[in-house]
Design a protein around this motif. Sequence first.
Motif, PDB file in Angstrom:
ATOM      1  N   ASP A 211       0.827  -0.959  -0.392  1.00 15.66           N
ATOM      2  CA  ASP A 211       0.159   0.014   0.662  1.00 15.66           C
ATOM      3  C   ASP A 211       0.533   1.719   0.111  1.00 15.66           C
ATOM      4  N   CYS A 212       2.379   0.868   0.751  1.00 22.29           N
ATOM      5  CA  CYS A 212       2.905   2.324   0.677  1.00 22.29           C
ATOM      6  C   CYS A 212       3.912   2.598  -0.622  1.00 22.29           C
ATOM      7  N   LEU A 213       3.679   1.604  -1.356  1.00 22.13           N
ATOM      8  CA  LEU A 213       4.642   1.470  -2.987  1.00 22.13           C
ATOM      9  C   LEU A 213       3.478   2.126  -2.686  1.00 22.13           C
ATOM     10  N   ALA A 309      -2.605 -19.241  13.525  1.00 16.97           N
ATOM     11  CA  ALA A 309      -3.941 -18.682  13.829  1.00 16.97           C
ATOM     12  C   ALA A 309      -4.894 -17.733  12.448  1.00 16.97           C
ATOM     13  N   PRO A 310      -5.643 -17.304  12.017  1.00 16.24           N
ATOM     14  CA  PRO A 310      -5.129 -16.917  10.500  1.00 16.24           C
ATOM     15  C   PRO A 310      -4.977 -15.108  11.298  1.00 16.24           C
ATOM     16  N   ILE A 311      -4.625 -14.361  10.309  1.00 13.37           N
ATOM     17  CA  ILE A 311      -3.999 -12.881  10.488  1.00 13.37           C
ATOM     18  C   ILE A 311      -4.280 -12.541   9.019  1.00 13.37           C
ATOM     19  N   PRO A 312      -4.838 -11.495   8.883  1.00 11.03           N
ATOM     20  CA  PRO A 312      -5.472 -10.397   7.829  1.00 11.03           C
ATOM     21  C   PRO A 312      -4.675 -10.472   6.702  1.00 11.03           C
ATOM     22  N   ASN A 313      -4.946 -10.950   5.663  1.00  4.51           N
ATOM     23  CA  ASN A 313      -3.675 -10.384   4.466  1.00  4.51           C
ATOM     24  C   ASN A 313      -3.470  -9.191   3.895  1.00  4.51           C
ATOM     25  N   THR A 314      -3.269  -8.232   4.199  1.00  2.00           N
ATOM     26  CA  THR A 314      -3.655  -6.738   4.837  1.00  2.00           C
ATOM     27  C   THR A 314      -2.695  -5.828   5.419  1.00  2.00           C
ATOM     28  N   LEU A 316       1.502  -5.319   6.863  1.00  3.17           N
ATOM     29  CA  LEU A 316       2.630  -6.010   7.125  1.00  3.17           C
ATOM     30  C   LEU A 316       1.991  -7.297   6.958  1.00  3.17           C
ATOM     31  N   GLY A 317       0.896  -8.070   7.330  1.00  5.71           N
ATOM     32  CA  GLY A 317       0.160  -9.060   7.139  1.00  5.71           C
ATOM     33  C   GLY A 317       0.536 -10.040   5.495  1.00  5.71           C
ATOM     34  N   VAL A 318       0.795  -9.359   4.465  1.00  4.97           N
ATOM     35  CA  VAL A 318       0.774  -9.668   3.541  1.00  4.97           C
ATOM     36  C   VAL A 318       2.378 -10.380   3.253  1.00  4.97           C
ATOM     37  N   ALA A 319       3.480  -9.783   4.368  1.00  7.64           N
ATOM     38  CA  ALA A 319       4.874 -10.250   4.489  1.00  7.64           C
ATOM     39  C   ALA A 319       4.370 -11.254   5.068  1.00  7.64           C
ATOM     40  N   ILE A 320       3.966 -11.120   6.854  1.00 13.06           N
ATOM     41  CA  ILE A 320       3.714 -12.056   7.419  1.00 13.06           C
ATOM     42  C   ILE A 320       3.039 -13.813   7.072  1.00 13.06           C
ATOM     43  N   ASN A 321       2.188 -13.244   6.624  1.00 12.95           N
ATOM     44  CA  ASN A 321       1.112 -14.792   5.289  1.00 12.95           C
ATOM     45  C   ASN A 321       2.356 -15.538   4.561  1.00 12.95           C
ATOM     46  N   ASP A 322       3.393 -14.443   3.009  1.00 14.95           N
ATOM     47  CA  ASP A 322       3.780 -14.583   2.789  1.00 14.95           C
ATOM     48  C   ASP A 322       5.554 -15.763   3.014  1.00 14.95           C
ATOM     49  N   ARG A 323       5.544 -15.459   4.505  1.00 14.25           N
ATOM     50  CA  ARG A 323       6.994 -16.463   5.070  1.00 14.25           C
ATOM     51  C   ARG A 323       5.751 -17.180   5.378  1.00 14.25           C
ATOM     52  N   LEU A 324       4.558 -17.358   5.974  1.00 14.00           N
ATOM     53  CA  LEU A 324       4.350 -18.535   7.211  1.00 14.00           C
ATOM     54  C   LEU A 324       3.978 -19.476   5.811  1.00 14.00           C
ATOM     55  N   THR A 325       3.910 -18.927   4.951  1.00 15.49           N
ATOM     56  CA  THR A 325       2.870 -19.855   3.807  1.00 15.49           C
ATOM     57  C   THR A 325       4.235 -20.585   3.061  1.00 15.49           C
ATOM     58  N   ARG A 326       6.010 -19.814   2.392  1.00 15.12           N
ATOM     59  CA  ARG A 326       7.628 -20.431   2.647  1.00 15.12           C
ATOM     60  C   ARG A 326       7.030 -21.393   3.667  1.00 15.12           C
ATOM     61  N   ALA A 327       7.070 -21.201   4.164  1.00 13.78           N
ATOM     62  CA  ALA A 327       7.694 -22.246   5.577  1.00 13.78           C
ATOM     63  C   ALA A 327       6.350 -23.562   5.830  1.00 13.78           C
ATOM     64  N   THR A 328       5.441 -23.466   5.267  1.00 12.73           N
ATOM     65  CA  THR A 328       4.120 -24.556   5.193  1.00 12.73           C
ATOM     66  C   THR A 328       4.623 -25.221   3.449  1.00 12.73           C
ATOM     67  N   ALA A 329       5.661 -24.878   2.637  1.00  8.88           N
ATOM     68  CA  ALA A 329       5.442 -24.874   1.578  1.00  8.88           C
ATOM     69  C   ALA A 329       6.568 -25.808   1.035  1.00  8.88           C
ATOM     70  N   PRO A 330       6.142 -26.972  -0.065  1.00  9.74           N
ATOM     71  CA  PRO A 330       7.076 -28.492   0.230  1.00  9.74           C
ATOM     72  C   PRO A 330       8.497 -28.421   0.109  1.00  9.74           C
ATOM     73  N   LYS A 331       9.359 -29.188   0.495  1.00  9.18           N
ATOM     74  CA  LYS A 331      10.641 -28.945   0.289  1.00  9.18           C
ATOM     75  C   LYS A 331      11.523 -29.060  -0.881  1.00  9.18           C
ATOM     76  N   THR A 332      12.593 -27.835  -0.991  1.00  3.81           N
ATOM     77  CA  THR A 332      12.417 -28.565  -2.385  1.00  3.81           C
ATOM     78  C   THR A 332      13.758 -29.022  -2.248  1.00  3.81           C
ATOM     79  N   PRO A 333      14.663 -29.743  -3.744  1.00  2.00           N
ATOM     80  CA  PRO A 333      16.219 -29.766  -3.170  1.00  2.00           C
ATOM     81  C   PRO A 333      16.796 -28.363  -3.401  1.00  2.00           C
TER      82      PRO A 333
END
Length: 333
Positions: A211-213, A309-314, A316-333
């Motif tokens: 939003d700032c950008l 818990a659910p975190i709003p995707n607005t 700084l929540g976008v960056a928080i959810n992004d990091r959590l999503t990466r942490a849940t993603a399947p490992k790649t070699p």
Amino acid sequence: MNLPYSTNSTNVLKTPSQTAIATACTLLQQGELVAIATETVYGLAGDATNDTACQKIYTTKGRPSNNPLIVHVPNLAMAQEIGVFSDTALLLANTYWAGALTLVVPLRTDSDCISIAPTVTAGLNTVAIRIPARDSTRELLTQFGKPIAAPSANPSGRLSPTTADHVMVGLGGKIPLILDDGACTVGVESTIVDTTQSPPVILRAGGITVDCLNTTLSQNLSTARPDNIAPKSAGMLTHHYAPTLPIRMNVTAPNDNELVLGFGNMGGHINLSPTGDLAQSACSLFDALHQLDSWNATHGTAYTGIAVAPIPNTGLGVAINDRLTRATAPKTP
Ligand code: TXA
Ligand code: MG
């Protein structure tokens, strides 16, 4: 010079301190690596003009060699000696530096430029640059007088560190010095914007919100899909920021065998922000994940996962959810 550190272990020096900064400068001059605090996360710093030092960054982290590093500078003048800044890049730099914004710009190769070690850019003709907002690190950059390459100071694929203790757990014994400047205040990594495209594209959500950008540029920037980023920024595809316990997101009914990372009213073993404040949540995110990941060891329990818990995707929540999503993603070699 008689340095206040031992040569066979990882030393921790509190900063801001002239002795600590001078020691770090000496080590960097010698091609050694030093962990430094920034407002976002701790970085693993090396002389960005010394290719051997930068190769050491990759080997120390176990980082794939095709994942380029961010160059840190003390001021815009030095940034412009390294890369070419368009009007848009200048507007973003003038608005958000010093701060949690990294700008990808074309790499300068002319005879008057500061020559960045090829390892830093992983062979790309672009370079990622930022001015960090921590006073102690700005002072280090100014005294060092050269750009510093610094990825987050964690072993590759592990959680980013937001305290000197986190760095010690991940890289202790592998680097000579950690400058301890307390906990990071932003807590998630910088936002990365590729200004070599028009309109610019967000490569990674982070400490400066979309939003700032958008307000600054009077347009709605798009975020690159991870599969469109490679090979520009191959590291962004990999499983990142991960604790060893599996993570489930957006959970309102956790299982008995799960540790709970709460937010707002949803309590949890650790709560990111009881008031639902996203800046506070970003600031505590990695420390909370570090704590939950070592929970069984420190509490003698046998939880098998982490429910978030659910975190709003607005905001700084976008960056928080992004990091959590990466942490849940399947490992790649
Ligand atoms: O907040 C931060 O950005 C922290 C602190 C220490 O400054 N640093 C950090 O670095 O998060 P690192 O290495 O963990 O993440 C840097 C990201 C990587 O995903 C890399 O692929 C991307 O920046 N990157 C670096 N140079 C690039 C370039 N020329 N084009 C596109 N992406 C680039
Ligand atoms: Mg990283």
